[in-house]
Scaffold this motif. Structure first.
Motif, PDB file in Angstrom:
ATOM      1  N   LEU A 183       0.831  -1.199   0.000  1.00  0.00           N
ATOM      2  CA  LEU A 183       0.000   0.000   0.000  1.00  0.00           C
ATOM      3  C   LEU A 183       0.869   1.254   0.000  1.00  0.00           C
ATOM      4  CD1 LEU A 183      -2.638  -0.939   2.747  1.00  0.00           C
ATOM      5  CD2 LEU A 183      -2.865  -1.239   0.278  1.00  0.00           C
ATOM      6  N   GLU A 187      -2.853   5.200   1.282  1.00  0.00           N
ATOM      7  CA  GLU A 187      -3.738   4.033   1.319  1.00  0.00           C
ATOM      8  C   GLU A 187      -3.661   3.342   2.668  1.00  0.00           C
ATOM      9  OE1 GLU A 187      -3.341   2.943  -3.460  1.00  0.00           O
ATOM     10  OE2 GLU A 187      -2.173   1.852  -1.938  1.00  0.00           O
ATOM     11  N   TYR A 188      -2.439   3.211   3.210  1.00  0.00           N
ATOM     12  CA  TYR A 188      -2.297   2.575   4.516  1.00  0.00           C
ATOM     13  C   TYR A 188      -3.011   3.388   5.592  1.00  0.00           C
ATOM     14  CZ  TYR A 188      -0.527   0.950   8.913  1.00  0.00           C
ATOM     15  OH  TYR A 188      -0.480   0.490  10.206  1.00  0.00           O
ATOM     16  N   LEU A 191      -6.774   2.970   5.281  1.00  0.00           N
ATOM     17  CA  LEU A 191      -7.240   1.654   5.732  1.00  0.00           C
ATOM     18  C   LEU A 191      -7.170   1.551   7.250  1.00  0.00           C
ATOM     19  CD1 LEU A 191      -8.241  -1.182   5.051  1.00  0.00           C
ATOM     20  CD2 LEU A 191      -5.843  -1.890   4.844  1.00  0.00           C
ATOM     21  N   THR A 227      -8.961   7.109  -3.984  1.00  0.00           N
ATOM     22  CA  THR A 227      -8.100   6.338  -3.078  1.00  0.00           C
ATOM     23  C   THR A 227      -8.849   5.134  -2.519  1.00  0.00           C
ATOM     24  OG1 THR A 227      -6.998   8.410  -2.470  1.00  0.00           O
ATOM     25  CG2 THR A 227      -6.550   6.493  -1.082  1.00  0.00           C
ATOM     26  N   ILE A 228     -10.125   5.323  -2.189  1.00  0.00           N
ATOM     27  CA  ILE A 228     -10.952   4.210  -1.713  1.00  0.00           C
ATOM     28  C   ILE A 228     -11.021   3.108  -2.762  1.00  0.00           C
ATOM     29  CG2 ILE A 228     -13.356   3.520  -1.270  1.00  0.00           C
ATOM     30  CD1 ILE A 228     -12.348   4.715   1.199  1.00  0.00           C
ATOM     31  N   ARG A 230      -8.914   2.447  -5.214  1.00  0.00           N
ATOM     32  CA  ARG A 230      -7.613   1.773  -5.330  1.00  0.00           C
ATOM     33  C   ARG A 230      -7.427   0.783  -4.190  1.00  0.00           C
ATOM     34  NH1 ARG A 230      -4.842   6.798  -6.071  1.00  0.00           N
ATOM     35  NH2 ARG A 230      -3.858   6.401  -4.039  1.00  0.00           N
ATOM     36  N   LEU A 231      -7.826   1.208  -2.992  1.00  0.00           N
ATOM     37  CA  LEU A 231      -7.698   0.353  -1.808  1.00  0.00           C
ATOM     38  C   LEU A 231      -8.587  -0.881  -1.943  1.00  0.00           C
ATOM     39  CD1 LEU A 231      -6.296   0.165   0.912  1.00  0.00           C
ATOM     40  CD2 LEU A 231      -8.111   1.590   1.890  1.00  0.00           C
ATOM     41  N   ARG A 232      -9.799  -0.699  -2.432  1.00  0.00           N
ATOM     42  CA  ARG A 232     -10.704  -1.837  -2.643  1.00  0.00           C
ATOM     43  C   ARG A 232     -10.086  -2.871  -3.576  1.00  0.00           C
ATOM     44  NH1 ARG A 232     -16.110   1.821  -3.439  1.00  0.00           N
ATOM     45  NH2 ARG A 232     -17.046   1.510  -1.371  1.00  0.00           N
ATOM     46  N   LYS A 234      -7.016  -3.499  -4.096  1.00  0.00           N
ATOM     47  CA  LYS A 234      -5.862  -4.161  -3.496  1.00  0.00           C
ATOM     48  C   LYS A 234      -6.257  -5.167  -2.418  1.00  0.00           C
ATOM     49  CE  LYS A 234      -2.304  -0.714  -4.439  1.00  0.00           C
ATOM     50  NZ  LYS A 234      -1.221   0.139  -3.874  1.00  0.00           N
ATOM     51  N   ILE A 235      -7.270  -4.832  -1.621  1.00  0.00           N
ATOM     52  CA  ILE A 235      -7.628  -5.757  -0.536  1.00  0.00           C
ATOM     53  C   ILE A 235      -8.646  -6.804  -0.972  1.00  0.00           C
ATOM     54  CG2 ILE A 235      -7.099  -4.027   1.230  1.00  0.00           C
ATOM     55  CD1 ILE A 235     -10.073  -3.633   1.659  1.00  0.00           C
ATOM     56  N   CYS A 243     -16.216  -6.123  -1.453  1.00  0.00           N
ATOM     57  CA  CYS A 243     -15.231  -5.529  -0.537  1.00  0.00           C
ATOM     58  C   CYS A 243     -15.900  -5.070   0.747  1.00  0.00           C
ATOM     59  CB  CYS A 243     -14.542  -4.345  -1.209  1.00  0.00           C
ATOM     60  SG  CYS A 243     -13.283  -3.563  -0.178  1.00  0.00           S
TER      61      CYS A 243
END
Length: 257
Positions: A183, A187-188, A191, A227-228, A230-232, A234-235, A243
């Motif tokens: 991340l 992003e970190y 999260l 950003t949300i 992108r985070l979705r 990745k996780i 998600c």
């Protein structure tokens, strides 16, 4: 031995239980007596069936004879690890990220390389050929327990968990189903903010202030949503629709367990 010629015992607060699985009655008794004399508690079994009935309930270490009358010790170790894991799952789910599986030292008279390799592949901590010195075995037990204690401390750092997501605040690392994900700093922080406030709706303004440290006047309108997303990805790779980060229409975002 101490100066009076007596074996040094463990302080009472440090007493740990050693599981002894050895089919030879005399050796089983000798191991039991030797370990109790230096302050360990013991649980003894001479067969696979006895071991499954008596052990897997929190022993500090297992001594396992590879050749048992009703099965092999390597397979038994796998069964006991599964039993221990099931016990943890029945309790606090987050313990699964902190608890290390029961360490084991295998005992054998076979002296065959394939047995040794199979034991280590199964997660053995050490391997002792018979006959062996009780004093040497005790030192090996001490070494394994010290290493296990050190690793347990290292793995017992604070974590934040949401379903299969595990976040380590001190190390700034995130794992999904045991796999680490990479991340960016933003992003970190996003999260972590969502997970610490799990179940709560966080507005765009809340997020901008906490993650970006500003009120939003210097970023474009869709900064948070981009950003949300992108985070979705990745996780929850390949399954963004399921998600745990949810958009609460007109209010903000929240993460669900």
């Amino acid at each position: 031995m101490d100066r009076k010629g007596q074996e040094q015992r463990l302080p009472e607060r440090d007493i740990r239980t050693i599981g002894i699985i050895e089919d030879d009655r005399l050796l089983n008794q000798a191991l039991d007596m030797s370990l109790k004399n230096v302050g360990y508690a013991t649980v003894c079994a001479r067969t696979r069936a006895e071991a499954l009935a008596l052990m897997g309930n929190g022993e500090a270490l297992l001594l396992i004879d590879i050749g048992l009358p009703d099965g092999d010790g390597i397979g038994l170790y796998q069964e006991l690890k599964s039993k221990f894991c099931a016990r943890l799952q029945a309790g606090d789910q987050t313990q699964l990220h902190h608890e290390r599986m029961i360490p084991a030292i295998f005992l054998t008279a076979r002296d065959e390389e394939k047995d040794m390799l199979a034991a280590f592949d199964m997660g053995a901590d050490d391997y002792v050929d018979k006959p062996f010195s009780m004093n040497v075995l005790q030192k090996r037990i001490e070494a394994v327990l010290k290493r296990d204690t050190r690793e347990s401390r290292e793995s017992a750092e604070q974590t934040v968990c949401t379903g299969e997501l595990v976040l380590y605040p001190e190390r700034k690392r995130v794992f999904v189903k045991g796999r680490e994900i990479s991340l960016t700093a933003k992003e970190y922080r996003l999260l972590e903010y969502l997970m610490v406030n799990q179940g709560q709706v966080l507005t765009k303004e809340n997020i901008l202030e906490h993650v970006w440290g500003i009120d939003g006047q210097f970023v474009v309108d869709n900064t948070v949503s981009v950003t949300i997303n992108r985070l979705r990805r990745k996780i929850s790779p390949g399954s963004e629709g399921t998600c745990r980060i949810k958009n609460v229409f007109g209010l903000g975002y929240r993460i669900e367990d």
